[in-house]
Structure formats: structure tokens, C-alpha cells
Design a protein around this motif. Structure first.
Motif, short mmCIF file in Angstrom:
data_model
loop_
_atom_site.label_atom_id
_atom_site.label_comp_id
_atom_site.label_asym_id
_atom_site.label_seq_id
_atom_site.Cartn_x
_atom_site.Cartn_y
_atom_site.Cartn_z
N THR A 94 0.86 -1.17 0.00
CA THR A 94 0.00 0.00 0.00
C THR A 94 0.90 1.22 0.00
O THR A 94 1.86 1.29 0.77
CB THR A 94 -0.90 0.01 1.25
OG1 THR A 94 -1.64 -1.21 1.30
CG2 THR A 94 -1.88 1.17 1.21
N ASP A 95 0.60 2.16 -0.89
CA ASP A 95 1.37 3.39 -0.99
C ASP A 95 0.69 4.49 -0.19
O ASP A 95 -0.54 4.62 -0.24
CB ASP A 95 1.50 3.84 -2.45
CG ASP A 95 2.26 2.83 -3.28
OD1 ASP A 95 3.07 2.07 -2.72
OD2 ASP A 95 2.04 2.78 -4.51
N TYR A 96 1.47 5.28 0.55
CA TYR A 96 0.93 6.34 1.39
C TYR A 96 1.62 7.67 1.11
O TYR A 96 2.78 7.70 0.72
CB TYR A 96 1.11 6.01 2.87
CG TYR A 96 0.28 4.85 3.35
CD1 TYR A 96 -1.08 5.01 3.58
CD2 TYR A 96 0.85 3.61 3.57
CE1 TYR A 96 -1.85 3.95 4.02
CE2 TYR A 96 0.10 2.55 4.02
CZ TYR A 96 -1.26 2.72 4.24
OH TYR A 96 -2.02 1.68 4.67
N PHE A 97 0.88 8.73 1.35
CA PHE A 97 1.40 10.10 1.34
C PHE A 97 1.14 10.63 2.74
O PHE A 97 0.00 10.59 3.22
CB PHE A 97 0.67 10.92 0.28
CG PHE A 97 0.95 12.40 0.32
CD1 PHE A 97 2.20 12.89 0.61
CD2 PHE A 97 -0.05 13.30 0.03
CE1 PHE A 97 2.46 14.25 0.64
CE2 PHE A 97 0.18 14.67 0.04
CZ PHE A 97 1.44 15.14 0.34
N ILE A 98 2.19 11.10 3.41
CA ILE A 98 2.05 11.53 4.79
C ILE A 98 2.81 12.84 4.99
O ILE A 98 3.85 13.06 4.38
CB ILE A 98 2.56 10.43 5.76
CG1 ILE A 98 2.24 10.76 7.21
CG2 ILE A 98 4.03 10.17 5.58
CD1 ILE A 98 2.47 9.60 8.16
N TYR A 99 2.23 13.72 5.79
CA TYR A 99 2.93 14.94 6.18
C TYR A 99 2.38 15.39 7.54
O TYR A 99 1.30 15.01 7.95
CB TYR A 99 2.82 16.05 5.13
CG TYR A 99 1.42 16.49 4.75
CD1 TYR A 99 0.80 17.56 5.37
CD2 TYR A 99 0.74 15.84 3.73
CE1 TYR A 99 -0.45 17.97 5.00
CE2 TYR A 99 -0.53 16.25 3.35
CZ TYR A 99 -1.12 17.31 3.99
OH TYR A 99 -2.38 17.72 3.62
#
Length: 160
Positions: free
Chosen positions: A114-119
Motif C-alpha cells: 500500500t502506498d501512502y502520502f504523509i505529512y
């Protein structure tokens, strides 16, 4: 096909827009058509249990398909030299964001990731984490965009 972003060319693109992927909508449309066709076939074969199951699947998938099609051009993320904007929320400036990244996480199966974008938003102390698998970008492209836009912000504001 979109052109690749060169992380050394800061004059390339002013902003990067991320949408819902069209592939998931296509899969849902094929599922709806298949459920409808299958329900007709099994009705003609007098297999009413299978007919009922496929008809129910067809009926419950129609509103989800319509919702997906309506949202196809809805911008999910806007990333530019000023910051990151999620949907219609306010733009969060880069000086209020840290640890932005895109990464893949293995789910325990051989090829299942699973690919995630986090900030992290500094002021309210909020972690934002989003699944990229349903969006129109991938980890490598988003990582380059984040790097380019962060560097462009630093250059425009004379931050070293």
C-alpha cells in the motif's frame, strides 16, 4: 501519459494536481455491467438465488459508480511552491509542514503493498496520512514533486 518531472529543473511545473484514478472507476463500471449481465443470464436459467445476489450487487454498486464518476475531475491535492492543499481545505504553507513523504508499506503478503502520502502540520500538531492507491500518482512521482516544490519554496523565500 504525463511527462516525468525532473527534480533538477525547478522551472518545470508551477503546481502538481492529484485526482482520483480512473482505473478504479473503470473496474467498478465493468463490475456493474457484469453483475447486470449475469443477473439476466441466471434469471433466464431459473437460478433465482444467484440472480438475486447479482441483482443486489448491481443495485448497490450503481450509486457508488455514479458518485465516483461525479468526483472524477475533483482535485484531491494541489502541491505547489506555496504549500499543500487537500481538496477544498485551506492551503497549508511549507513553513507549517514537515516530514512530507511518500512511501510503500508491505502488508504481509508477497506482492501486496500500500502506498501512502504523509505529512505533519506543525501548528495544530496534526498528522495527515492518505492512501495513494486510489489516486492518480505513485510514490516515486510524488516524492520528486514534494522535493521540487519544497526546494522551490526555499529558493523563493531565500531559505537555506
Amino acid at each position: 501519459m504525463r511527462p516525468l518531472i525532473d527534480e533538477n529543473n525547478l522551472s518545470y511545473s508551477k503546481e502538481f494536481l492529484i485526482y482520483h484514478t480512473r482505473g478504479k472507476i473503470l473496474v467498478r463500471a465493468v463490475l456493474v455491467i457484469g453483475a447486470f449481465t449475469g443477473s439476466i443470464y441466471f434469471y433466464m436459467q431459473n437460478q433465482l438465488f444467484v440472480f438475486s445476489a447479482l441483482l443486489s450487487l448491481f443495485i448497490f454498486q450503481i450509486p457508488l459508480l455514479i458518485k465516483s464518476v461525479k468526483r472524477i475531475d475533483e482535485i484531491q491535492f494541489r502541491i505547489n511552491s506555496k504549500g499543500i492543499q487537500y481538496r477544498d481545505n485551506l492551503l497549508i504553507p511549507w513553513n507549517n509542514i514537515e516530514n512530507e513523504r511518500a512511501f510503500s508499506e508491505h502488508n504481509g503478503y508477497k506482492d501486496d503493498t500500500t502506498d501512502y502520502f504523509i505529512y505533519y502540520i506543525i501548528d495544530p500538531g496534526q498528522i495527515m496520512k492518505f492512501n495513494l492507491n486510489e489516486l492518480s500518482t505513485d510514490v516515486s512521482e510524488l516524492s520528486i514533486v514534494l522535493n521540487v516544490q519544497r526546494n522551490r519554496f526555499k529558493k523563493e523565500n531565500s531559505i537555506t
